[in-house]
Design an enzyme around this catalytic site. Structure first.
Site, PDB file in Angstrom:
ATOM      1  N   LYS A 188      39.601  45.203  48.163  1.00 22.66           N
ATOM      2  CA  LYS A 188      40.038  44.067  48.427  1.00 22.66           C
ATOM      3  C   LYS A 188      41.514  44.155  48.885  1.00 22.66           C
ATOM      4  CE  LYS A 188      36.359  42.377  47.032  1.00 22.66           C
ATOM      5  NZ  LYS A 188      35.686  41.983  45.673  1.00 22.66           N
TER       6      LYS A 188
HETATM    7  C1  LIG Z   1      34.498  41.737  44.876  1.00 24.16           C
HETATM    8  C2  LIG Z   1      33.948  40.332  44.507  1.00 24.16           C
HETATM    9  C3  LIG Z   1      33.901  39.864  43.294  1.00 24.16           C
HETATM   10  C4  LIG Z   1      34.013  40.742  42.201  1.00 24.16           C
HETATM   11  O1  LIG Z   1      35.074  41.414  42.063  1.00 24.16           O
HETATM   12  P1  LIG Z   1      35.547  42.456  40.774  1.00 24.16           P
HETATM   13  O2  LIG Z   1      37.001  42.719  40.528  1.00 24.16           O
HETATM   14  O3  LIG Z   1      34.658  43.632  41.071  1.00 24.16           O
HETATM   15  O4  LIG Z   1      34.941  41.937  39.568  1.00 24.16           O
HETATM   16  C5  LIG Z   1      33.607  38.588  43.035  1.00 24.16           C
HETATM   17  N1  LIG Z   1      33.243  37.777  44.018  1.00 24.16           N
HETATM   18  C6  LIG Z   1      33.150  38.287  45.207  1.00 24.16           C
HETATM   19  C7  LIG Z   1      33.033  37.103  46.250  1.00 24.16           C
HETATM   20  C8  LIG Z   1      33.543  39.560  45.735  1.00 24.16           C
HETATM   21  O5  LIG Z   1      33.581  39.942  46.817  1.00 24.16           O
END
Ligand SMILES: *Cc1c(COP(=O)(O)O)cnc(C)c1O
Length: 391
Positions: A188
């Site tokens: 992210k």
């Molecule tokens: C990565 C992602 C998540 C989950 O994030 P985590 O921190 O791994 O739980 C949720 N929604 C979207 C759209 C994502 O891309």
């Protein structure tokens, strides 16, 4: 004679971690306090300031944050939650954790995001919340969605996993709904390896999330994790083990500080793609991602292109040819309603949400990260042109 050297591979993603992140982790390791503590509190304060909400509750994933958000607004059995089908597993599963039904809805073809128009036909008396995903880092058109939700007395919850930092109508994503969920997963835009944050202006939601993120023990017991703490605690409810470590928070503090600089680098990459696609004359074969409205900020977490419906080479083959050229790609997303669980549980068929099903078939996410150079972008687009040439 030996073969010419292969050009270096370009991964789909490479996290941007510098000396400040390394230093911050070493400080925590040397401090003797590894789990939730003073660094986590500081990270919450910094996130509040960045998003502009009254509260930020640190957790170990966006999945945890979304679960806690829905729990805090009392979603339960018999309720329905509107969930975009064009998203990750998280959005549907957190609704199921609470025994409620995810009501999957289709997206607009250009943005791959829900709109008031795609949501409205799915609203029922049982609808308790609308979940919005700011796909790829483009903030959804929130004003009509918020108006529709207000009219029906339905809560809006934002999945901000792709959108830090990003704005719509001048407002930062995460501050539109009753709660927002940030992700600090490894790929992210702001990362702590694993991590998340629930942001909200609602005091009750923040209080409930603080209790439930750590075994349902009373809020003051949190202080036992500081030097002034005591051994005593009270269990108020059956909570979860969702707290963030100070190791992660220390990385997050540095990353948050660098978030806008890293975003500008990704914006540079997005511009380099647009120029390269133009230079290669690929306009008829490749559709580029939607831009933010003038004056607003796109986080550019993803660079999701789509092949033209009549492209001469299939999507899977294009991905293979890019891989053979040492270029990593991904696909975002396999719509929830195409997965076996949702078909089995709710009887979804691909044609029930036709836009998502069709757009998914032709989507490819190209590499985009702060350290990706313009010449690498040119190489990726050149490889894509050759992949599409040799039908
Ligand atoms: C990565 C992602 C998540 C989950 O994030 P985590 O921190 O791994 O739980 C949720 N929604 C979207 C759209 C994502 O891309």
């Amino acid at each position: 004679m030996s073969a010419p050297p292969k050009p270096a591979t370009i991964p789909f993603h490479r996290p941007s971690i510098g000396p400040a992140e390394r230093e911050a982790v070493l400080e925590v390791l040397d401090s003797g306090w590894l789990t939730t503590g003073e660094r986590t509190l500081a990270f919450e304060e910094a996130t509040k300031a960045a998003i502009g909400t009254r509260h930020a509750v640190a957790v170990n994933s966006a999945t945890a944050a979304l679960h806690l958000a829905l729990e805090a607004i009392d979603v339960g059995p018999g309720d329905e939650v509107i969930v975009p089908t064009y998203t990750f597993a998280t959005c549907g599963e957190v609704v199921r954790y609470l025994g409620a039904r995810p009501r999957l809805v289709d997206v607009a073809p250009r943005t791959l995001e829900v709109t008031a128009e795609t949501i409205e036909p799915h609203l029922r008396p049982e609808t308790r919340a609308i979940m919005v995903v700011h796909f790829g880092g483009l903030v959804a058109d929130m004003a009509p969605i918020l108006a529709l939700a207000a009219e029906r007395g339905i809560a809006v919850v934002e999945d901000v996993a792709h959108a830090v930092p990003a704005t719509r109508d001048g407002r930062q994503a995460g501050g539109f709904g009753v709660a927002g969920a940030l992700s600090f997963y490894a790929t992210k835009t702001v990362t702590t390896g694993e991590g998340g944050m629930l942001v909200t202006d609602d005091d009750a939601v923040a209080d409930r999330a603080r209790v439930m993120r750590l075994h349902g023990i009373s809020r003051d017991a949190w202080k036992r994790y500081t030097a002034g703490g005591s051994w005593y605690y009270e269990i108020e409810d059956v909570g979860f083990k969702y707290n963030l470590t100070d190791l992660a928070a220390a990385i997050g503090l540095v990353q948050l500080e660098r978030a806008e600089a890293m975003r500008r680098e990704r914006e540079r990459v997005a511009r380099a793609y647009a120029l390269a696609f133009e230079a290669e004359g690929l306009g008829d074969l490749v559709e580029l991602p939607a831009e933010a409205p003038p004056g607003d900020v796109h986080a550019w977490h993803l660079y999701p292109i789509r092949l033209a419906p009549d492209a001469p080479v299939a999507r899977a083959e294009v991905i293979e040819r890019l891989r053979a050229d040492g270029i990593g790609t991904s696909v975002h997303f396999i719509p929830l309603h195409l997965h076996p669980y949702y078909r089995r549980m709710y009887g979804y068929r691909p044609e029930d949400l036709p836009v998502a099903a069709a757009e998914y078939e032709r989507e490819i996410s190209l590499p985009i990260f702060p350290d990706l150079r313009d010449d690498e972008v040119a190489r990726i687009v050149d490889s894509l042109r050759r992949a599409l040439d040799q039908a």
